[in-house]
Design a protein around this motif. Structure first.
Motif, PDB file in Angstrom:
ATOM      1  N   VAL A   1       0.854  -1.188   0.000  1.00 39.16           N
ATOM      2  CA  VAL A   1       0.000   0.000   0.000  1.00 39.16           C
ATOM      3  C   VAL A   1       0.889   1.237   0.000  1.00 39.16           C
ATOM      4  CG1 VAL A   1      -1.780   1.286   1.240  1.00 39.16           C
ATOM      5  CG2 VAL A   1      -1.822  -1.217   1.224  1.00 39.16           C
ATOM      6  N   THR A   2       0.602   2.147  -0.913  1.00 37.11           N
ATOM      7  CA  THR A   2       1.388   3.373  -1.022  1.00 37.11           C
ATOM      8  C   THR A   2       0.507   4.590  -0.763  1.00 37.11           C
ATOM      9  OG1 THR A   2       0.995   3.492  -3.417  1.00 37.11           O
ATOM     10  CG2 THR A   2       2.988   2.351  -2.690  1.00 37.11           C
ATOM     11  N   THR A   3       1.107   5.618  -0.218  1.00 39.56           N
ATOM     12  CA  THR A   3       0.457   6.912  -0.003  1.00 39.56           C
ATOM     13  C   THR A   3       1.358   7.987  -0.592  1.00 39.56           C
ATOM     14  OG1 THR A   3      -0.695   6.220   1.999  1.00 39.56           O
ATOM     15  CG2 THR A   3      -0.343   8.571   1.703  1.00 39.56           C
ATOM     16  N   ASP A   4       0.803   8.765  -1.514  1.00 41.81           N
ATOM     17  CA  ASP A   4       1.575   9.820  -2.172  1.00 41.81           C
ATOM     18  C   ASP A   4       2.865   9.265  -2.776  1.00 41.81           C
ATOM     19  OD1 ASP A   4      -0.349  11.677  -1.348  1.00 41.81           O
ATOM     20  OD2 ASP A   4       0.673  11.978   0.574  1.00 41.81           O
ATOM     21  N   GLY A   5       2.760   8.068  -3.335  1.00 43.78           N
ATOM     22  CA  GLY A   5       3.903   7.466  -4.024  1.00 43.78           C
ATOM     23  C   GLY A   5       4.895   6.762  -3.124  1.00 43.78           C
ATOM     24  N   ARG A   6       4.659   6.747  -1.813  1.00 47.07           N
ATOM     25  CA  ARG A   6       5.581   6.115  -0.876  1.00 47.07           C
ATOM     26  C   ARG A   6       4.936   4.880  -0.262  1.00 47.07           C
ATOM     27  NH1 ARG A   6       6.773   8.151   5.176  1.00 47.07           N
ATOM     28  NH2 ARG A   6       8.153   6.443   5.807  1.00 47.07           N
ATOM     29  N   THR A   7       5.667   3.766  -0.223  1.00 52.84           N
ATOM     30  CA  THR A   7       5.156   2.548   0.395  1.00 52.84           C
ATOM     31  C   THR A   7       5.124   2.719   1.905  1.00 52.84           C
ATOM     32  OG1 THR A   7       6.047   1.168  -1.389  1.00 52.84           O
ATOM     33  CG2 THR A   7       5.489   0.061   0.680  1.00 52.84           C
ATOM     34  N   VAL A   8       3.931   2.539   2.489  1.00 56.35           N
ATOM     35  CA  VAL A   8       3.770   2.740   3.931  1.00 56.35           C
ATOM     36  C   VAL A   8       3.240   1.498   4.639  1.00 56.35           C
ATOM     37  CG1 VAL A   8       3.418   5.236   3.734  1.00 56.35           C
ATOM     38  CG2 VAL A   8       1.445   3.691   3.597  1.00 56.35           C
ATOM     39  N   ARG A   9       2.815   0.494   3.862  1.00 58.08           N
ATOM     40  CA  ARG A   9       2.234  -0.682   4.490  1.00 58.08           C
ATOM     41  C   ARG A   9       2.450  -1.911   3.615  1.00 58.08           C
ATOM     42  NH1 ARG A   9      -2.628   1.211   5.209  1.00 58.08           N
ATOM     43  NH2 ARG A   9      -3.985   0.015   3.840  1.00 58.08           N
ATOM     44  N   LEU A  10       2.802  -3.022   4.261  1.00 55.53           N
ATOM     45  CA  LEU A  10       2.917  -4.309   3.602  1.00 55.53           C
ATOM     46  C   LEU A  10       1.876  -5.236   4.212  1.00 55.53           C
ATOM     47  CD1 LEU A  10       6.805  -4.684   3.771  1.00 55.53           C
ATOM     48  CD2 LEU A  10       5.470  -3.807   1.837  1.00 55.53           C
ATOM     49  N   ALA A  11       1.189  -6.001   3.392  1.00 59.21           N
ATOM     50  CA  ALA A  11       0.130  -6.869   3.904  1.00 59.21           C
ATOM     51  C   ALA A  11       0.181  -8.218   3.212  1.00 59.21           C
ATOM     52  CB  ALA A  11      -1.243  -6.227   3.685  1.00 59.21           C
ATOM     53  N   THR A  12       0.001  -9.268   3.993  1.00 57.17           N
ATOM     54  CA  THR A  12      -0.055 -10.628   3.470  1.00 57.17           C
ATOM     55  C   THR A  12      -1.209 -11.356   4.122  1.00 57.17           C
ATOM     56  OG1 THR A  12       2.354 -10.657   3.197  1.00 57.17           O
ATOM     57  CG2 THR A  12       1.210 -12.772   3.089  1.00 57.17           C
ATOM     58  N   SER A  13      -2.039 -12.000   3.307  1.00 55.25           N
ATOM     59  CA  SER A  13      -3.160 -12.792   3.810  1.00 55.25           C
ATOM     60  C   SER A  13      -2.990 -14.243   3.389  1.00 55.25           C
ATOM     61  CB  SER A  13      -4.493 -12.264   3.269  1.00 55.25           C
ATOM     62  OG  SER A  13      -4.742 -10.948   3.717  1.00 55.25           O
ATOM     63  N   TRP A  14      -3.370 -15.150   4.290  1.00 56.21           N
ATOM     64  CA  TRP A  14      -3.398 -16.576   3.978  1.00 56.21           C
ATOM     65  C   TRP A  14      -4.811 -17.089   4.184  1.00 56.21           C
ATOM     66  CZ3 TRP A  14       0.700 -14.375   6.530  1.00 56.21           C
ATOM     67  CH2 TRP A  14       1.993 -14.614   6.010  1.00 56.21           C
ATOM     68  N   TYR A  15      -5.268 -17.970   3.263  1.00 55.18           N
ATOM     69  CA  TYR A  15      -6.583 -18.576   3.339  1.00 55.18           C
ATOM     70  C   TYR A  15      -6.443 -20.087   3.191  1.00 55.18           C
ATOM     71  CZ  TYR A  15      -7.611 -13.780   1.857  1.00 55.18           C
ATOM     72  OH  TYR A  15      -7.639 -12.421   1.740  1.00 55.18           O
ATOM     73  N   PRO A  16      -7.333 -20.856   3.817  1.00 54.94           N
ATOM     74  CA  PRO A  16      -7.280 -22.311   3.611  1.00 54.94           C
ATOM     75  C   PRO A  16      -7.442 -22.647   2.134  1.00 54.94           C
ATOM     76  CG  PRO A  16      -8.723 -21.771   5.451  1.00 54.94           C
ATOM     77  CD  PRO A  16      -8.398 -20.476   4.770  1.00 54.94           C
ATOM     78  N   HIS A  17      -6.650 -23.576   1.660  1.00 56.83           N
ATOM     79  CA  HIS A  17      -6.691 -23.951   0.250  1.00 56.83           C
ATOM     80  C   HIS A  17      -8.058 -24.459  -0.166  1.00 56.83           C
ATOM     81  CE1 HIS A  17      -5.912 -27.233  -2.856  1.00 56.83           C
ATOM     82  NE2 HIS A  17      -5.711 -26.121  -3.502  1.00 56.83           N
ATOM     83  N   ASP A  18      -8.763 -25.162   0.731  1.00 52.12           N
ATOM     84  CA  ASP A  18     -10.035 -25.781   0.341  1.00 52.12           C
ATOM     85  C   ASP A  18     -11.170 -24.791   0.192  1.00 52.12           C
ATOM     86  OD1 ASP A  18     -10.469 -25.100   2.949  1.00 52.12           O
ATOM     87  OD2 ASP A  18     -10.887 -27.132   3.668  1.00 52.12           O
ATOM     88  N   ARG A  19     -10.961 -23.531   0.562  1.00 51.39           N
ATOM     89  CA  ARG A  19     -12.033 -22.543   0.398  1.00 51.39           C
ATOM     90  C   ARG A  19     -12.143 -22.040  -1.019  1.00 51.39           C
ATOM     91  NH1 ARG A  19     -12.952 -17.611   3.213  1.00 51.39           N
ATOM     92  NH2 ARG A  19     -10.741 -17.188   3.104  1.00 51.39           N
ATOM     93  N   GLY A  20     -11.067 -22.197  -1.785  1.00 50.63           N
ATOM     94  CA  GLY A  20     -11.120 -21.656  -3.136  1.00 50.63           C
ATOM     95  C   GLY A  20     -10.374 -22.537  -4.108  1.00 50.63           C
ATOM     96  N   ALA A  21     -10.516 -23.863  -3.926  1.00 39.94           N
ATOM     97  CA  ALA A  21      -9.718 -24.794  -4.711  1.00 39.94           C
ATOM     98  C   ALA A  21      -9.929 -24.619  -6.203  1.00 39.94           C
ATOM     99  CB  ALA A  21     -10.057 -26.230  -4.305  1.00 39.94           C
ATOM    100  N   SER A  22     -11.132 -24.242  -6.599  1.00 38.38           N
ATOM    101  CA  SER A  22     -11.405 -24.145  -8.035  1.00 38.38           C
ATOM    102  C   SER A  22     -10.855 -22.870  -8.645  1.00 38.38           C
ATOM    103  CB  SER A  22     -12.919 -24.216  -8.288  1.00 38.38           C
ATOM    104  OG  SER A  22     -13.551 -23.118  -7.652  1.00 38.38           O
TER     105      SER A  22
END
Length: 267
Positions: free
Chosen positions: A139-160
């Protein structure tokens, strides 16, 4: 070490601490304001009768405390704080939060994490060797990176649709799974302040001495199953997190209400 060297060492220590203490007091009292340049190394050397090395050591200590920043060839300045303010937070990525800055979110990758971190494996109740869908973004604000984000989800929720950016973007946009059996009903966050690792410092372009806030959110469905682990790393010099929590009114005790008292009198 002879007596003369020991005495000089003690004197250097006293003068070094005098520089640190005096500048710290000037900042906290308002004599030095955000963005002000502190006296040059030569000026501090003359004022405290110390070597350049002692001055550099004092400045480094104040940088480590987060009070100063240094600019190559331009000296040291009082660190400023022009925060990105977020109100009514459930999380910093809550789409209903009030943002005072214009943020731009960029997906860096969406993939299958074949070796998710042990904390993610435990939270999502994965079997050893199970992959997880991972969505990493910046996530950037005014061209500067201010936040890093990573999400993990169970594989079986979106296998297709594993690996589909549209699937991950839908999660980022509204926090909902296409499978309505796994609608999120509650979340829990932990906030930890720490110093960044090298990769985070480079990605966020952090000055020396700048801390980060690490926020970990676990989201649960109606069955109590964790359906998302969301880790956020924020630039500690750029964010002000404001949490406003609703409070339920106190209920008057009834005849069916048990009152539990705690006796602190050990006598």
């Amino acid at each position: 070490m002879n007596q003369g060297k020991m005495r000089n060492s003690r004197e250097d220590r006293v003068r070094y601490m005098a520089i640190v203490d005096d500048i710290r007091v000037d900042i906290k009292s308002g004599r030095l304001n955000e963005g002000d340049r502190i006296p040059s190394q030569s000026q501090l050397m003359a004022r405290y009768t110390v070597t350049r090395q002692t001055v550099q050591k004092a400045v480094a200590a104040l940088v480590a405390e987060g009070l100063l920043i240094t600019r190559v060839g331009a000296g040291a300045y009082v660190r400023g704080f022009n925060p990105i303010v977020r109100h009514n937070l459930v999380s910093p990525d809550d789409p209903h939060a009030v943002h005072t800055n214009s943020d731009t979110e960029t997906t860096l990758d969406v993939d299958l994490d074949l070796s998710p971190p042990p904390t993610v494996v435990a939270a999502l109740s994965l079997n050893n060797g199970d992959p997880a869908l991972r969505h990493h973004r910046r996530v950037t604000t005014d061209g500067r990176t201010v936040r890093l984000a990573t999400s993990w989800y169970p594989h079986d929720r979106g296998a297709s649709v594993v690996g589909s950016c549209a699937f991950a973007d839908r999660h980022a946009a509204d926090g909902r799974n296409a499978d309505r059996r796994h609608q999120p009903v509650r979340s829990r966050e932990t906030v930890r302040c720490r110093m960044p690792d090298t990769a985070e410092r480079d990605a966020l372009s952090l000055s020396p001495g700048t801390p980060v806030a690490e926020i970990t959110r676990h989201t649960y469905d109606e069955a109590g199953r964790c359906i998302e682990v969301h880790e956020i790393v924020l630039d500690g010099s750029a964010h002000l997190l404001v949490y406003e929590l609703p409070l339920e009114p106190l209920r008057e005790p009834t005849s069916d209400t048990q009152t539990v008292g705690v006796n602190c009198d050990r006598g």
